[in-house]
Each structure stands twice: as structure tokens, then as C-alpha cells.
Design a protein around this motif. Sequence first.
Motif, PDB file in Angstrom:
ATOM      1  N   THR A   1      -5.689   1.596  -2.757  1.00 45.33           N
ATOM      2  CA  THR A   1      -5.702   0.753  -1.575  1.00 45.33           C
ATOM      3  C   THR A   1      -5.854  -0.711  -1.970  1.00 45.33           C
ATOM      4  OG1 THR A   1      -6.688   2.492  -0.221  1.00 45.33           O
ATOM      5  CG2 THR A   1      -6.902   0.235   0.582  1.00 45.33           C
ATOM      6  N   TYR A   2      -4.952  -1.536  -1.481  1.00 46.32           N
ATOM      7  CA  TYR A   2      -5.088  -2.983  -1.604  1.00 46.32           C
ATOM      8  C   TYR A   2      -5.669  -3.515  -0.289  1.00 46.32           C
ATOM      9  CZ  TYR A   2      -2.045  -2.987  -5.742  1.00 46.32           C
ATOM     10  OH  TYR A   2      -1.507  -2.776  -6.985  1.00 46.32           O
TER      11      TYR A   2
ATOM     12  N   ASN B   1       0.820  -1.215   0.000  1.00 51.09           N
ATOM     13  CA  ASN B   1       0.000   0.000   0.000  1.00 51.09           C
ATOM     14  C   ASN B   1       0.851   1.261   0.000  1.00 51.09           C
ATOM     15  OD1 ASN B   1      -3.064  -0.418   0.115  1.00 51.09           O
ATOM     16  ND2 ASN B   1      -2.336  -1.996   1.517  1.00 51.09           N
TER      17      ASN B   1
END
Length: 319
Positions: free
Chosen positions: A133-134, A127
Motif C-alpha cells: 500500500t502506498y 496501488n
Amino acid sequence: MKNALHYYSVGPLLYCPGNRKTIAPSIIQQKLGDSFSLALCLEDTINDSCVEEAEHCLAASVSQIQAAAGCSSFYMPDIFIRVRSPRQILKLPAMLGASAGMISGFIIPKFSLENADNYIQMMIKANELSSKTYYMMPIFESAGMIDLRSRYDVLYTLKEKLKKIEPIVLNIRVGGNDLCHLYGFRRHADESIHKIRPVSDLFSDIVTVYGMDYVISGPVWEYYSGPDWKRGLLQEISDDRLCGFIGKTVIHPNQIDVVNQAYRVPQKDYDDARRILNWDTASASYVSADIDRERMDEYKTHGNWAQRVLWLAEAFGVS
């Protein structure tokens, strides 16, 4: 309790081996329907000797989907990658390059005390390196959770570790088949996993520890054809919902619509939830019969239920 729609919107999570070359055409041609999320698996579904080949196949599929999305319209599921090692969390976005933005996050198999710190650190780094955003979805399915003498310590220690990245933990997932495998169990199409007490007791402990802070998704249902498969799936989803699960892992497109329909909020629940959350707090009474005068609505007691009902209604609709 989670208070944003995206935590409730994973819905049916369709598992597919990462090396399946037909997945991109199936998405682009909308053969799988709509209203689902997609998990591209690099773990149990891939031969240990074929992992690197599967990574390249996965990257090619995602790139193909991205290219098609630029010139045609089709349902685009949220795409997650089920990794088999922490290093893949950094390796795969680098491999994907410009297509990395198509990935919503990573699914962590057999999440345990032994690997939690490494996975969490890799998620933080991924990130930091990304403009998007993961999200992370750890799967609770490891043998280390079986021993009753240490189970609570394991569950609470993992919760403490996850606290540092809680906003990006999209769901907690449970590995029903992996847990059954440890005991040598397998349910039939007319049997709910919640009747298998050693497994359902572990599910109950997971919901007890995590259910007030996270959305927890229901276990996979492996039947998709033949007699009783749909009735069995509906019964297990009913048990899932009663026990605190939201959404379900699926392994065939036949299951997607069944899950979505089963999670639609009954109109009566929706009406009661709105009424509870719009309560006149200046009123002398915080309890009354519902509109149909069939059950009691109580502002202080049913508030969390009501808020969850409205998130589910927004994610799945109202029946």
C-alpha cells in the motif's frame, strides 16, 4: 476519527531535498536519530532544471539504504516522496524497481481543485500496480484556499474527492510557510503561527472540515538553532495540539526529539483515558471526578478524546 495506529505514527516528518547525496549515509549511520519519518522532496527544494537529475539521485539513495538494511541494523524511517507532478507517482516506483518497497507513500504539494483528480487517479493506479500500500499525504497550501467567498466550497469539494481513497490518506498536511508566503508573512522564533490570524483562521477551517475524519499534521517550524528556537517550537506545538493537529513537519534533526517529547501523553491524561474507555456502562452514572478529583470525566462526552489519547500514547509514549 481514525482508528488505527499508523495514522498517528508519522510523528516528526523530516524534509530533505531529494538530490542530497548524504541522506543515505546519514540514515545508515543513524546520524539523524530515531523515531521520525523522512520526506524526500522533489518540489520546492529542487531547481526546475534539475528535476530529472534529482529523481535519479533519490532512486540511488533509496537503493543504497535498501542494500545496507540487508546486512546491518539501523533505524529505518518511513520514507515518503514529495512529488511535483502526478506522473511521478507512477514514474518513481518504476525507476526504483526492487527498491520501490522502501517507499511508504507520496506527499502531494499544493493540493487543489485543479490537480486533485489527477493525483487521486495516479494514487489508485500506483496501488493497483503494487503489492504494497502506498499512502498519500496531500498538503493544503494553495492560493485557491485563500478566498473566503469560495473557501468552504473548495474544502468540502476536496473532501468529497478524497473520500474515494480515504483509507490511504495517511495525514492531511498544512503548508504554513507557503500560506505565509502568499501574504508576505514570516514568524520569528518566539512567535507561533497560530497568532497570524489569516493563516490560523484557514487552519481552523481545515480542522473543522477534516478533523473528525482525518489526522491533520502541524505546519513546519523553520528554526533549529539560536536563541528561543526550542522554546518557540514547544509553544507552537502546544498551540498545534490544542487546535487539533498531530505531529509536525521538521527541517533539521535538532527538532526531532523536541517534537517527540512534546507529543508524549501526560500520565494523568493516559490514566483518565483508560478509565473513560473502561467505564462500567451498566452504571447508573456516566460522570464522575477523575482519580485526583481535579476535573470531571464523562463517558459520553470524553470518549473520542480518550481514544485519541491512547493512539497518541502508543505512537509517542507516556510522559
